[in-house]
Scaffold this motif. Structure first.
Motif, mmCIF file in Angstrom:
data_model
loop_
_atom_site.group_PDB
_atom_site.id
_atom_site.type_symbol
_atom_site.label_atom_id
_atom_site.label_comp_id
_atom_site.label_asym_id
_atom_site.label_seq_id
_atom_site.Cartn_x
_atom_site.Cartn_y
_atom_site.Cartn_z
ATOM 1 N N UNK A 1 0.713 -4.552 -6.258
ATOM 2 C CA UNK A 1 0.633 -3.091 -6.246
ATOM 3 C C UNK A 1 1.538 -2.589 -7.358
ATOM 4 N N UNK A 2 1.006 -1.758 -8.243
ATOM 5 C CA UNK A 2 1.738 -1.365 -9.451
ATOM 6 C C UNK A 2 2.379 0.004 -9.375
ATOM 7 N N UNK A 3 2.543 0.531 -8.186
ATOM 8 C CA UNK A 3 3.231 1.816 -8.054
ATOM 9 C C UNK A 3 4.684 1.687 -8.494
ATOM 10 N N UNK A 4 5.257 2.709 -9.093
ATOM 11 C CA UNK A 4 6.696 2.688 -9.377
ATOM 12 C C UNK A 4 7.500 2.733 -8.080
ATOM 13 N N UNK A 5 8.731 2.290 -8.169
ATOM 14 C CA UNK A 5 9.574 2.176 -6.974
ATOM 15 C C UNK A 5 9.671 3.485 -6.196
ATOM 16 N N UNK A 6 9.840 4.608 -6.910
ATOM 17 C CA UNK A 6 10.070 5.863 -6.197
ATOM 18 C C UNK A 6 8.817 6.363 -5.482
ATOM 19 N N UNK A 7 7.644 5.826 -5.812
ATOM 20 C CA UNK A 7 6.430 6.137 -5.056
ATOM 21 C C UNK A 7 6.166 5.082 -3.986
ATOM 22 N N UNK A 8 6.468 3.848 -4.317
ATOM 23 C CA UNK A 8 6.206 2.742 -3.389
ATOM 24 C C UNK A 8 7.083 2.815 -2.148
ATOM 25 N N UNK A 9 8.374 3.031 -2.349
ATOM 26 C CA UNK A 9 9.339 2.912 -1.248
ATOM 27 C C UNK A 9 9.047 3.865 -0.093
ATOM 28 N N UNK A 10 8.834 5.171 -0.311
ATOM 29 C CA UNK A 10 8.586 6.043 0.852
ATOM 30 C C UNK A 10 7.302 5.700 1.592
ATOM 31 N N UNK A 11 6.284 5.235 0.869
ATOM 32 C CA UNK A 11 5.047 4.847 1.535
ATOM 33 C C UNK A 11 5.268 3.611 2.411
ATOM 34 N N UNK A 12 6.022 2.650 1.889
ATOM 35 C CA UNK A 12 6.298 1.442 2.664
ATOM 36 C C UNK A 12 7.149 1.758 3.886
ATOM 37 N N UNK A 13 8.164 2.591 3.707
ATOM 38 C CA UNK A 13 9.027 2.939 4.829
ATOM 39 C C UNK A 13 8.245 3.678 5.902
ATOM 40 N N UNK A 14 7.308 4.499 5.505
ATOM 41 C CA UNK A 14 6.474 5.203 6.480
ATOM 42 C C UNK A 14 5.638 4.217 7.278
ATOM 43 N N UNK A 15 5.151 3.152 6.642
ATOM 44 C CA UNK A 15 4.374 2.134 7.353
ATOM 45 C C UNK A 15 5.213 1.442 8.420
ATOM 46 N N UNK A 16 6.503 1.263 8.151
ATOM 47 C CA UNK A 16 7.384 0.676 9.161
ATOM 48 C C UNK A 16 7.635 1.633 10.319
ATOM 49 N N UNK A 17 7.469 2.913 10.075
ATOM 50 C CA UNK A 17 7.830 3.914 11.077
ATOM 51 C C UNK A 17 9.170 4.542 10.807
ATOM 52 N N UNK A 18 9.731 4.274 9.631
ATOM 53 C CA UNK A 18 11.067 4.777 9.323
ATOM 54 C C UNK A 18 11.127 6.253 9.036
ATOM 55 N N UNK A 19 9.967 6.901 8.870
ATOM 56 C CA UNK A 19 9.974 8.345 8.633
ATOM 57 C C UNK A 19 9.357 9.097 9.796
ATOM 58 N N UNK A 20 9.381 8.462 10.967
ATOM 59 C CA UNK A 20 8.916 9.148 12.162
ATOM 60 C C UNK A 20 7.503 8.838 12.573
ATOM 61 N N UNK A 21 6.786 7.984 11.831
ATOM 62 C CA UNK A 21 5.420 7.633 12.226
ATOM 63 C C UNK A 21 5.444 6.893 13.550
ATOM 64 N N UNK A 22 4.457 7.147 14.378
ATOM 65 C CA UNK A 22 4.402 6.542 15.710
ATOM 66 C C UNK A 22 3.703 5.204 15.680
ATOM 67 N N UNK A 23 4.058 4.373 16.669
ATOM 68 C CA UNK A 23 3.320 3.158 16.969
ATOM 69 C C UNK A 23 3.288 2.163 15.825
ATOM 70 N N UNK B 1 9.022 -5.168 -0.058
ATOM 71 C CA UNK B 1 9.941 -6.226 0.383
ATOM 72 C C UNK B 1 10.197 -7.231 -0.730
ATOM 73 N N UNK B 2 9.154 -7.631 -1.433
ATOM 74 C CA UNK B 2 9.344 -8.658 -2.460
ATOM 75 C C UNK B 2 10.044 -8.111 -3.698
ATOM 76 N N UNK B 3 10.059 -6.802 -3.884
ATOM 77 C CA UNK B 3 10.860 -6.220 -4.973
ATOM 78 C C UNK B 3 12.327 -6.080 -4.582
ATOM 79 N N UNK B 4 12.653 -6.395 -3.347
ATOM 80 C CA UNK B 4 14.043 -6.288 -2.917
ATOM 81 C C UNK B 4 14.402 -4.980 -2.261
ATOM 82 N N UNK B 5 13.409 -4.241 -1.725
ATOM 83 C CA UNK B 5 13.617 -2.990 -0.990
ATOM 84 C C UNK B 5 14.264 -1.905 -1.848
ATOM 85 N N UNK B 6 13.709 -1.642 -3.014
ATOM 86 C CA UNK B 6 14.289 -0.565 -3.845
ATOM 87 C C UNK B 6 14.238 0.776 -3.121
#
Length: 605
Positions: free
Chosen positions: A43-65, A188-193
């Motif tokens: 995935x070639x997104x820059x870090x500042x676009x990638x990180x919030x999307x990934x964190x949302x998938x974990x549920x770190x921004x309030x997403x349920x389930x 994760x493989x980029x080191x969690x920027x």
């Protein structure tokens, strides 16, 4: 933590080199190349676009389930998951091309709890975040290579044990798509920027200040007369190994004592208290052990063959196969029990006493729901009130299966941690959930509800996930037209080490296991002069775990067992009359386990 090359580089081994691998500008696709499909696309997104999307998938921004349904999304936990994933990639996922059946089977063996044992259960921890890719094409290819015509049967067992998030839609967590997995693992493989920017470190408590309010004594005195121990005795609930009207201390006399032949372990340590060996089994159980209030039935994850879990009928000395994973619970009035599988299952106790060979949870005495999450604990309100379950963020604890000495589980709970309560109505044949209620409980997790449902106790975490102690809360429910509202005021803190606790049925005692660690306090607790004492050296090398009772009135802790080096006494819990049960493992080298009973709470003043 070792820093590995990004997975994209590793994938060049299996996908014809970096140039041959799909490059995705913000979206991914599953391209079936010759041989194995890619485990992950770039995935070639820059870090500042990638990180919030990934964190949302974990549920770190309030997403349920998502992952936040069972775990607190903290910096420490996310880093821990990255370490697990890095280890999985370097130790287990060593041939992403899956070049031969032998290679496929070798990778799968690495994912088992005991890699050298082909019957050992698979372990999600050995895969880290790659456990979220289990429903995706690469793992299907892996199993086809490893098992040929029987791959579907084998993969079903694997998915039931390993797949994350747990459960099947629409009842609970929805698995990640390939696109979502690609995006998540790219982070994760980029080191969690950007982790520190997006998930600021919450100020965690650094110390535990012990304190027991007067509410505790009031409650204990009330439960002595009105709690489930008194109610069950008045109802004439016959306890396993007892005769009607007998003194509980005289029960279980037909079972051998620890230290008697052929049981030469000598685990007894509390003067005047007895340990009884209730059962010896030749398979490894998984996660906690719990028993019915009358002590007849003992449930745990794991089985000798065929099914995911077992309920042991001590009266008939036989195992009942259970089509679930782990987390047994029994309601304190002896009316029913629960297990976790793809969702939570609840059944009438009468199903067990009818003598089934197996339990599939399709029986008419059973129901299921997706509201009650993993590591649940159950209680029943006194006076004919409703049943309750509690779940919260948790830290898995299935110790004694590694050659490395175990340690008390960390307490990675965030400032946003919540306690989740689900009242349940008994319809006469099934247990039906009402709307769940969430309450803030900063830095708390592994929450347990008392038999009466009037208390909650949680493990308290500090900085870097350090366990600090236990927080005791009152549970004050108010019935409404649609369900309940609740208040959970804190009433005590106990600054003690240990794992997930449990209450006695009179709610006077708390019990937990504690891992023997290489420190002076644990050496002295076992009767040695300190770390340099030759008698303590085998414990420092091999580890172990013992059972401890805690007086809720005073906070005083008393050790119940003294296991041999490399042995683990785990998952203690009470039956109604005050005997407590627990499991003892002989360590990683042996599959022998014991179900053991102690009368320690009956002997202590």
């Amino acid at each position: 933590m070792a820093v590995l090359l990004p997975l994209a580089s590793s994938l060049s081994l299996s996908c014809g080199g970096r140039d041959a691998q799909p490059e995705l500008n913000g979206a991914s696709q599953t391209t079936l190349l010759e041989g194995a499909p890619p485990l992950k696309n770039r995935v070639l997104l820059p870090d500042d676009e990638l990180a919030p999307k990934a964190l949302k998938l974990l549920g770190g921004s309030g997403a349920d389930l998502n992952c936040n349904g069972c775990h607190s999304i903290t910096r420490e936990y996310v880093r821990y998951w990255r370490a697990l994933s890095d280890t999985a990639l370097s130790n287990c996922l060593t041939d992403l091309q899956v070049s031969t059946p032998e290679s496929a089977r070798s990778m799968l063996a690495c994912m088992r709890q005991v890699p050298t044992d082909p019957t050992s259960a698979y372990k999600a921890k050995n895969l880290g975040m790659y456990s979220t890719a289990v429903p995706l094409p690469w793992f299907e290819y892996l199993f086809k290579q490893a098992f040929g015509d029987t791959w579907e049967t084998e993969m079903k067992k694997f998915r039931e044990r390993v797949k994350m998030p747990v459960g099947e839609p629409p009842q609970t967590h929805v698995p990640y798509t390939q696109e979502e997995f690609d995006l998540l693992m790219e982070w994760f493989t980029r080191g969690l920027p950007k982790l520190e920017t997006l998930l600021p470190e919450d100020p965690a408590p650094s110390t535990c200040n012990p304190g027991i309010s007067a509410d505790v004594a009031t409650h204990v005195n009330q439960m002595k007369l009105e709690g489930w121990r008194a109610v069950n005795a008045e109802r004439g609930l016959l306890m396993h190994g007892c005769t009607a009207g007998s003194d509980p201390r005289d029960c279980l006399a037909s079972y051998p004592r620890a230290g008697e032949q052929p049981y030469g372990q000598g685990w007894e340590s509390l003067e005047g208290a007895k340990l009884r060996i209730l059962r010896e089994q030749s398979y490894r159980s998984y996660y906690w052990t719990r028993s019915s209030p009358d002590g007849r039935f003992v449930g745990h994850g794991g089985a000798s063959a065929g099914t995911g879990s077992t309920i042991v009928d001590l009266l008939q000395n036989r195992g009942i196969g259970v089509a679930a994973k782990y987390d047994p619970s029994f309601f304190p009035d002896n009316s029913g029990f629960a297990f976790q599988g793809s969702k939570a299952f609840f059944c009438e106790e009468g199903l067990l006493t009818s003598g089934p060979a197996n339990i599939s949870f399709t029986e008419p005495q059973c129901s299921s729901n997706g509201q009650v999450r993993l590591y649940q604990h159950v209680g029943a309100a006194l006076g004919g009130g409703d049943y309750w379950t509690v779940d919260s963020g948790f830290v898995s604890d299935d110790g004694g299966k590694s050659s490395t000495p175990g340690k008390d589980p960390t307490a990675n709970f965030a400032s946003t941690a919540k306690i989740r309560l689900t009242p349940m109505v008994h319809t006469g044949s099934t247990f039906e959930p009402m709307p769940s209620i969430e309450k803030n409980a900063p830095f708390e997790g592994d929450t347990v509800i008392s038999p009466s449902t009037r208390w909650l106790i949680s493990r308290l975490g500090g900085s870097r996930g350090r366990h600090l102690g236990y927080v005791l809360r009152r549970l004050v429910p108010t019935r409404t037209e649609t369900g309940y509202t609740v208040e959970t005021p804190e009433v005590a803190r106990y600054c003690l080490n240990g794992g997930k606790p449990n209450f006695s049925f009179d709610e006077r005692w708390m019990v937990m296991h504690h891992y023997i660690e290489n420190n002076a306090n644990d050496a002295k607790d076992l009767g040695y002069t300190g770390l340099s004492d030759p008698g303590f050296k085998p414990y420092a090398e091999k580890g172990g775990a013992n059972i401890y009772l805690v007086d809720m009135l005073t906070g005083k802790r008393t050790r119940v067992t003294k296991v041999q080096p490399g042995q683990y006494a785990l998952f203690p819990h009470f039956r109604s009359d005050g005997w407590l049960y627990f499991a003892v493992r002989n360590g990683a080298a042996s599959s022998t386990e014991y179900v053991v009973a102690s009368d320690a709470a009956l002997v202590l003043p």
